[in-house]
Design a protein around this motif. Structure first.
Motif, PDB file in Angstrom:
ATOM      1  N   MET A  62      47.332  67.176 123.183  1.00 33.52           N
ATOM      2  CA  MET A  62      47.656  65.768 122.713  1.00 33.52           C
ATOM      3  C   MET A  62      46.299  65.244 122.535  1.00 33.52           C
ATOM      4  SD  MET A  62      50.179  63.339 124.476  1.00 33.52           S
ATOM      5  CE  MET A  62      49.940  61.491 124.482  1.00 33.52           C
ATOM      6  N   ASN A  63      45.962  64.809 121.579  1.00 35.43           N
ATOM      7  CA  ASN A  63      44.634  64.086 120.946  1.00 35.43           C
ATOM      8  C   ASN A  63      44.824  62.501 121.256  1.00 35.43           C
ATOM      9  OD1 ASN A  63      44.201  66.471 119.568  1.00 35.43           O
ATOM     10  ND2 ASN A  63      44.716  65.802 117.557  1.00 35.43           N
ATOM     11  N   LYS A  64      43.521  62.188 121.981  1.00 29.48           N
ATOM     12  CA  LYS A  64      43.351  60.986 122.355  1.00 29.48           C
ATOM     13  C   LYS A  64      43.306  59.946 120.985  1.00 29.48           C
ATOM     14  CE  LYS A  64      40.497  57.917 125.073  1.00 29.48           C
ATOM     15  NZ  LYS A  64      39.160  57.980 125.702  1.00 29.48           N
ATOM     16  N   THR A  65      43.858  58.848 120.887  1.00 25.22           N
ATOM     17  CA  THR A  65      43.720  57.794 119.903  1.00 25.22           C
ATOM     18  C   THR A  65      42.371  57.174 119.991  1.00 25.22           C
ATOM     19  OG1 THR A  65      46.106  57.588 119.881  1.00 25.22           O
ATOM     20  CG2 THR A  65      44.942  56.114 118.672  1.00 25.22           C
ATOM     21  N   PRO A  66      41.612  57.045 119.104  1.00 25.13           N
ATOM     22  CA  PRO A  66      40.306  56.445 119.164  1.00 25.13           C
ATOM     23  C   PRO A  66      40.614  54.925 119.161  1.00 25.13           C
ATOM     24  CG  PRO A  66      40.333  57.710 117.010  1.00 25.13           C
ATOM     25  CD  PRO A  66      41.877  57.891 117.639  1.00 25.13           C
ATOM     26  N   SER A  67      39.534  54.437 119.960  1.00 21.15           N
ATOM     27  CA  SER A  67      39.849  52.950 120.519  1.00 21.15           C
ATOM     28  C   SER A  67      39.826  52.039 119.068  1.00 21.15           C
ATOM     29  CB  SER A  67      38.802  52.363 121.281  1.00 21.15           C
ATOM     30  OG  SER A  67      37.508  52.665 120.973  1.00 21.15           O
ATOM     31  N   ALA A  68      39.163  52.457 118.264  1.00 21.25           N
ATOM     32  CA  ALA A  68      38.811  51.690 117.020  1.00 21.25           C
ATOM     33  C   ALA A  68      40.498  51.538 116.196  1.00 21.25           C
ATOM     34  CB  ALA A  68      38.042  52.258 115.981  1.00 21.25           C
ATOM     35  N   LEU A  69      41.080  52.853 116.274  1.00 17.23           N
ATOM     36  CA  LEU A  69      42.538  52.741 115.452  1.00 17.23           C
ATOM     37  C   LEU A  69      43.354  52.068 116.683  1.00 17.23           C
ATOM     38  CD1 LEU A  69      43.985  54.025 113.394  1.00 17.23           C
ATOM     39  CD2 LEU A  69      44.285  55.962 114.627  1.00 17.23           C
ATOM     40  N   LYS A  70      43.316  51.959 117.609  1.00 16.16           N
ATOM     41  CA  LYS A  70      44.258  51.159 118.409  1.00 16.16           C
ATOM     42  C   LYS A  70      43.913  49.698 118.206  1.00 16.16           C
ATOM     43  CE  LYS A  70      44.504  54.090 122.580  1.00 16.16           C
ATOM     44  NZ  LYS A  70      44.035  54.349 124.002  1.00 16.16           N
ATOM     45  N   TRP A  71      42.610  49.152 118.114  1.00 16.57           N
ATOM     46  CA  TRP A  71      42.424  47.863 117.892  1.00 16.57           C
ATOM     47  C   TRP A  71      42.929  47.606 116.215  1.00 16.57           C
ATOM     48  CZ3 TRP A  71      39.825  45.453 113.941  1.00 16.57           C
ATOM     49  CH2 TRP A  71      39.307  44.176 114.107  1.00 16.57           C
ATOM     50  N   LEU A  72      42.863  48.363 115.267  1.00 20.07           N
ATOM     51  CA  LEU A  72      43.369  48.228 114.197  1.00 20.07           C
ATOM     52  C   LEU A  72      44.761  48.104 114.088  1.00 20.07           C
ATOM     53  CD1 LEU A  72      41.013  50.492 112.011  1.00 20.07           C
ATOM     54  CD2 LEU A  72      41.067  47.789 111.817  1.00 20.07           C
ATOM     55  N   ALA A  73      45.326  48.888 114.870  1.00 23.12           N
ATOM     56  CA  ALA A  73      46.922  48.765 114.903  1.00 23.12           C
ATOM     57  C   ALA A  73      47.405  47.662 115.667  1.00 23.12           C
ATOM     58  CB  ALA A  73      47.319  49.996 115.782  1.00 23.12           C
ATOM     59  N   GLU A  74      46.728  47.175 116.553  1.00 27.03           N
ATOM     60  CA  GLU A  74      47.122  46.151 117.370  1.00 27.03           C
ATOM     61  C   GLU A  74      46.971  44.893 116.381  1.00 27.03           C
ATOM     62  OE1 GLU A  74      45.637  43.303 121.119  1.00 27.03           O
ATOM     63  OE2 GLU A  74      45.768  45.244 121.348  1.00 27.03           O
ATOM     64  N   LYS A  75      45.658  44.796 115.757  1.00 23.55           N
ATOM     65  CA  LYS A  75      45.393  43.648 114.712  1.00 23.55           C
ATOM     66  C   LYS A  75      46.434  43.547 113.729  1.00 23.55           C
ATOM     67  CE  LYS A  75      42.467  40.751 112.933  1.00 23.55           C
ATOM     68  NZ  LYS A  75      42.148  39.296 113.497  1.00 23.55           N
ATOM     69  N   ARG A  76      46.898  44.615 113.211  1.00 21.38           N
ATOM     70  CA  ARG A  76      47.958  44.844 112.074  1.00 21.38           C
ATOM     71  C   ARG A  76      49.078  44.182 112.565  1.00 21.38           C
ATOM     72  NH1 ARG A  76      52.032  45.967 109.784  1.00 21.38           N
ATOM     73  NH2 ARG A  76      52.190  46.648 107.575  1.00 21.38           N
ATOM     74  N   ALA A  77      49.596  44.625 113.601  1.00 22.93           N
ATOM     75  CA  ALA A  77      50.939  44.172 114.487  1.00 22.93           C
ATOM     76  C   ALA A  77      51.004  42.687 114.672  1.00 22.93           C
ATOM     77  CB  ALA A  77      51.184  44.888 115.604  1.00 22.93           C
ATOM     78  N   ARG A  78      49.847  42.218 114.824  1.00 23.65           N
ATOM     79  CA  ARG A  78      49.708  40.691 115.276  1.00 23.65           C
ATOM     80  C   ARG A  78      49.666  39.922 113.840  1.00 23.65           C
ATOM     81  NH1 ARG A  78      46.797  39.195 120.421  1.00 23.65           N
ATOM     82  NH2 ARG A  78      46.813  41.026 121.573  1.00 23.65           N
ATOM     83  N   LEU A  79      48.920  40.376 112.762  1.00 23.64           N
ATOM     84  CA  LEU A  79      48.840  39.924 111.520  1.00 23.64           C
ATOM     85  C   LEU A  79      50.327  39.995 110.863  1.00 23.64           C
ATOM     86  CD1 LEU A  79      45.463  41.082 110.134  1.00 23.64           C
ATOM     87  CD2 LEU A  79      46.033  38.636 110.681  1.00 23.64           C
ATOM     88  N   ALA A  80      51.090  40.978 111.061  1.00 21.72           N
ATOM     89  CA  ALA A  80      52.279  41.162 110.553  1.00 21.72           C
ATOM     90  C   ALA A  80      53.284  40.216 111.084  1.00 21.72           C
ATOM     91  CB  ALA A  80      52.947  42.668 110.793  1.00 21.72           C
ATOM     92  N   GLY A  81      53.134  39.962 112.381  1.00 16.11           N
ATOM     93  CA  GLY A  81      54.104  38.992 113.021  1.00 16.11           C
ATOM     94  C   GLY A  81      53.768  37.465 112.638  1.00 16.11           C
ATOM     95  N   ASP A  82      52.576  37.262 112.450  1.00 22.50           N
ATOM     96  CA  ASP A  82      52.241  36.010 111.814  1.00 22.50           C
ATOM     97  C   ASP A  82      52.450  35.710 110.643  1.00 22.50           C
ATOM     98  OD1 ASP A  82      50.742  35.131 114.265  1.00 22.50           O
ATOM     99  OD2 ASP A  82      48.766  35.556 113.439  1.00 22.50           O
ATOM    100  N   LEU A  83      52.388  36.855 109.717  1.00 24.50           N
ATOM    101  CA  LEU A  83      52.957  36.657 108.368  1.00 24.50           C
ATOM    102  C   LEU A  83      54.524  36.372 108.357  1.00 24.50           C
ATOM    103  CD1 LEU A  83      52.684  36.860 105.260  1.00 24.50           C
ATOM    104  CD2 LEU A  83      53.008  39.216 105.416  1.00 24.50           C
ATOM    105  N   GLN A  84      54.942  37.142 109.167  1.00 23.65           N
ATOM    106  CA  GLN A  84      56.657  36.835 109.349  1.00 23.65           C
ATOM    107  C   GLN A  84      56.853  35.518 109.468  1.00 23.65           C
ATOM    108  OE1 GLN A  84      58.506  39.606 112.097  1.00 23.65           O
ATOM    109  NE2 GLN A  84      60.377  39.894 110.830  1.00 23.65           N
ATOM    110  N   GLN A  85      56.436  35.046 110.676  1.00 17.60           N
ATOM    111  CA  GLN A  85      56.653  33.741 110.935  1.00 17.60           C
ATOM    112  C   GLN A  85      56.221  32.704 109.919  1.00 17.60           C
ATOM    113  OE1 GLN A  85      54.306  33.156 114.470  1.00 17.60           O
ATOM    114  NE2 GLN A  85      56.186  33.162 115.790  1.00 17.60           N
ATOM    115  N   SER A  86      55.079  32.727 109.296  1.00 16.95           N
ATOM    116  CA  SER A  86      54.922  31.963 108.243  1.00 16.95           C
ATOM    117  C   SER A  86      55.776  32.116 106.999  1.00 16.95           C
ATOM    118  CB  SER A  86      53.314  32.456 107.574  1.00 16.95           C
ATOM    119  OG  SER A  86      52.338  32.118 108.780  1.00 16.95           O
ATOM    120  N   LEU A  87      56.302  33.157 106.638  1.00 22.24           N
ATOM    121  CA  LEU A  87      57.269  33.249 105.555  1.00 22.24           C
ATOM    122  C   LEU A  87      58.527  32.594 105.948  1.00 22.24           C
ATOM    123  CD1 LEU A  87      56.726  36.954 104.585  1.00 22.24           C
ATOM    124  CD2 LEU A  87      56.170  34.898 103.297  1.00 22.24           C
ATOM    125  N   LEU A  88      59.087  32.700 107.310  1.00 16.75           N
ATOM    126  CA  LEU A  88      60.169  31.939 107.462  1.00 16.75           C
ATOM    127  C   LEU A  88      60.027  30.640 107.665  1.00 16.75           C
ATOM    128  CD1 LEU A  88      61.198  33.987 110.894  1.00 16.75           C
ATOM    129  CD2 LEU A  88      62.472  34.206 108.748  1.00 16.75           C
TER     130      LEU A  88
END
Length: 167
Positions: free
Chosen positions: A1-27
């Motif tokens: 099992m490969n360890k996920t790089p911290s930079a990728l974890k940060w990017l994934a979390e950032k993307r999830a937050r932005l997607a949530g903000d975008l969804q709320q803004s569209l509503l």
């Protein structure tokens, strides 16, 4: 099992937050679009009614005004509502969040967006609590200088108790 790089974890979390903000803004945009459409229809109906009463009057020449609503009932209603919420929990400490939620329910306040709610909290609720503190009605448990990111706690000013050590 490969360890996920911290930079990728940060990017994934950032993307999830932005997607949530975008969804709320569209509503929100959809809700605002519907509100705009409704207001335009109502305005057109009122304009037509004005023309029926007076054909010489151009409704477009009537300057728009910002509506002032007596949002909190009679004068001092907001202050009284804060005091009432704190009194019902006296002598226990009450969080700012509990006071806020109580006010929203009691005064039937709603917001168009989280930003509007934050602005209300900073421009209406916080100053009201500070004024009640300054005039001796409330006391706070938290230190206002320490920015903990947590809600503050308030209660009615308690009578000073004199203990044996004070004598």
């Amino acid at each position: 099992m490969n360890k996920t790089p911290s930079a990728l974890k940060w990017l994934a979390e950032k993307r999830a937050r932005l997607a949530g903000d975008l969804q709320q803004s569209l509503l929100l945009a959809e809700e605002l679009s519907q509100r705009i459409s409704k207001l335009q229809h109502q305005l057109a109906a009122v304009d037509e009614t004005i023309r029926i009463f007076d054909a010489t009057l151009e409704p477009e020449n009537i300057a728009p005004v910002a509506e002032w609503r007596q949002r909190y009932g009679r004068l001092g209603g907001f202050r009284d509502a804060v005091i009432d919420i704190v009194t019902k929990n006296s002598p226990a400490w009450v969080s700012s969040e509990h006071i806020e939620l109580g006010l929203l329910a009691r005064l039937d306040i709603s917001f168009q967006s989280p930003a509007h709610r934050k602005r209300w909290r900073e421009n209406s609720l916080r100053p009201a609590l500070k004024r009640l503190l300054a005039d001796g009605t409330l006391e706070r448990r938290h230190d206002p200088e320490v920015k903990s990111g947590k809600h503050g706690y308030w209660r009615l000013k308690q009578a000073a108790t004199v203990g044996l050590a004070d004598l």
